[in-house]
Design an enzyme around this catalytic site. Structure first.
Site, PDB file in Angstrom:
ATOM      1  N   HIS A  90      34.070  39.615  44.777  1.00 24.61           N
ATOM      2  CA  HIS A  90      34.859  39.057  43.680  1.00 24.61           C
ATOM      3  C   HIS A  90      36.329  39.435  43.797  1.00 24.61           C
ATOM      4  O   HIS A  90      36.657  40.563  44.182  1.00 24.61           O
ATOM      5  CB  HIS A  90      34.376  39.592  42.332  1.00 24.61           C
ATOM      6  N   ASN A 112      33.502  46.879  49.173  1.00 25.54           N
ATOM      7  CA  ASN A 112      33.240  46.199  47.906  1.00 25.54           C
ATOM      8  C   ASN A 112      32.513  47.097  46.908  1.00 25.54           C
ATOM      9  O   ASN A 112      32.891  47.174  45.733  1.00 25.54           O
ATOM     10  CB  ASN A 112      32.412  44.934  48.186  1.00 25.54           C
ATOM     11  N   GLU A 157      54.315  42.680  49.445  1.00 23.78           N
ATOM     12  CA  GLU A 157      55.052  41.415  49.522  1.00 23.78           C
ATOM     13  C   GLU A 157      55.393  41.066  50.970  1.00 23.78           C
ATOM     14  O   GLU A 157      55.254  39.910  51.389  1.00 23.78           O
ATOM     15  CB  GLU A 157      56.330  41.502  48.682  1.00 23.78           C
TER      16      GLU A 157
END
Length: 476
Positions: A316, A347, A449
């Site tokens: 997810h 996960n 970024e």
């Protein structure tokens, strides 16, 4: 010849008489029709003028007084009925016309404990509105607590407006709420307490109130089109748009989160969402992984079986645990457009620990904005390195990142983000042998970024953003 002339004259006279009768009948009917029509026109015109005047003076764009109902709703079964404003779904609710029902006219809405009344249509409105409801305890009942909820995305997600209201009086009282919306609005009235008494509601109105403050959109802010709690409040990291020409940066609004989908990778580039105490509830995990029917037909459709045997979890982005206030919310997180191939240990341990910590911040009185993404090619799952799965239709990322912005619960969120706002930024390899401690992968937004080719927090004032993107959290 004289006889023929006489017969012709007789026929002419008869024709004249018949034409005269027809003319009389036509004239009478025309005058009667015009007369009747003339009686109706002033009434309709007056009604229109009256409505127009009311809207002009009060900016009223919607009012429901529950005086009409089709079919008549006299039992508490769940049922959709049509009122003067449109279809409403009633659950544990009736349109009450008894002497015990507190009302302005002949009828009012009555909810019993746990009941709700939800608009199954939208009001087209942009800006700040004031919603007003009249309410009272039914008959001799003790009354109870109720809430007004609203949706600005056509019922995909409902948020609570203001605080819960306690109703104990047996005469109608007025409550007012302020809500901001970009395009549409629909409402839900919900009784809180299943054991408490029945409640009546009447005269629900929506008034355009652009000068109102205290709603969900900060008054006078530069980015006022995005309201508090919007899943994309902090900015669109890649300027994604909902257009097929932007197939690898395709913007999708799933109601409970927003994302940029990448057709060629078969995964999202990033997913953005907001978490507050309203999002956390008792709902259990749905586990209904499924394809996303909202994808364009030309896109490859990732299915619930696409990851089987790959050595990677269906990981997810927006977690199931962040959307437990309703079944719809939780089920929305199991769409395959919300998944990436994620190494199982990553996960189930590292990422699960970070998700649990995030919810603990919310339980401590904060609200958080979260952006998660992935980039690169090639991850190490339970079966080793893989670059693609599902017959090469899904790319396995080599890095997974997340940014969490933490602010105390409140309003005017953009204005409350400052140089001292807590920023948690992590960037992790997609490997099965990662550490279970998310604090081992703390970094700056600036580093994420550069690596992922995104711009984060673009809606935050630039001077503040430039400081926040350089911060590294201490992990506590």
């Amino acid at each position: 010849m004289p006889q023929r002339k006489s017969k012709s004259k007789s026929n002419s006279n008869s024709l004249v008489i018949i034409l005269a009768i027809i003319a009389f009948v036509v004239t009478y009917c025309t005058r009667k029709f015009a007369s009747d029509k003339g009686k109706e026109v002033p009434v309709k015109t007056a009604q229109k003028k009256k409505t127009s005047t009311a809207k002009k003076t009060r900016n009223e764009i919607f009012i429901e007084n529950f005086e009409t109902a089709s079919p008549v709703k006299e039992n508490y079964n769940s049922e959709e009925i049509t009122l003067s404003t449109g279809p409403w779904m009633l659950k544990d609710a009736v349109i009450g016309a008894k002497d015990e029902d507190v009302k302005l006219g002949k009828q009012s809405l009555r909810l019993r404990g746990g009941g709700s009344a939800t608009m199954d249509f939208d009001i087209n409105v942009t800006g700040t509105v004031t919603v007003t409801l009249k309410h009272a305890a039914y008959g001799s009942d003790a009354g109870g607590s109720w809430e007004l909820w609203y949706s600005v995305n056509k019922g995909q997600r409902f948020l609570q407006a203001g605080n819960a209201v306690s109703t104990t009086e047996h005469a109608l009282r007025t409550s007012t709420f302020t809500i901001s919306t970009e395009k549409t609005l629909r409402l839900r009235i919900r009784s809180n307490d299943k054991d408490n008494g029945r409640l009546n509601f009447d005269a629900v109105s929506v008034v355009l109130s652009s000068s109102a403050t205290g709603g969900n959109t900060p008054a006078g802010t530069e980015k006022s089109v995005l309201g508090d709690d919007d899943n994309l409040l902090l900015g669109n990291p890649t300027d994604a748009v909902a257009a097929i020409v932007s197939a690898n940066n395709f913007l999708m609004d799933k109601g409970y989160y927003k994302l940029s989908y990448n057709r060629d990778r078969g995964t999202p580039n990033w997913v953005s969402w907001h978490i507050s105490s309203k999002d956390l509830g008792p709902m259990s995990r749905a586990n209904d992984f499924r394809p996303d029917a909202d994808l364009p037909e030309s896109f490859y459709q990732v299915s619930q079986t696409s990851y089987i045997g790959s050595g990677f979890d269906r990981g997810h982005n927006c977690p199931s645990g962040d959307r437990t206030f309703s079944r719809d919310a939780n089920e929305a997180t199991f769409l395959m457009t919300n998944m990436i191939p994620q190494a199982p240990n990553h996960n189930q341990h590292l990422w699960a620990n970070l998700e649990n910590y995030t919810r603990s911040l919310v339980n401590d009185g904060n609200e958080v904005y979260v952006i998660m993404g992935s980039y690169g090619v090639g991850g190490y799952g339970a079966k080793g390195l893989k670059k693609k799965i599902d017959r090469d239709n899904i790319t396995v990322p080599d890095h997974i990142w997340k940014v969490i912005v933490v602010i105390p619960e409140g309003n005017n969120d953009l204005k409350r983000i400052g140089r001292n706002t807590r920023i948690i930024a992590v960037n992790t390899p997609n490997k099965n042998d990662v550490s279970t401690k998310w604090s081992a992968y703390l970094t700056t937004i600036e580093e994420i970024e550069q690596a992922a080719n995104v711009k984060l927090l673009s809606n935050v004032p630039e001077a503040i953003r430039l400081e926040l993107v350089k911060k590294i959290d201490n992990g506590n």
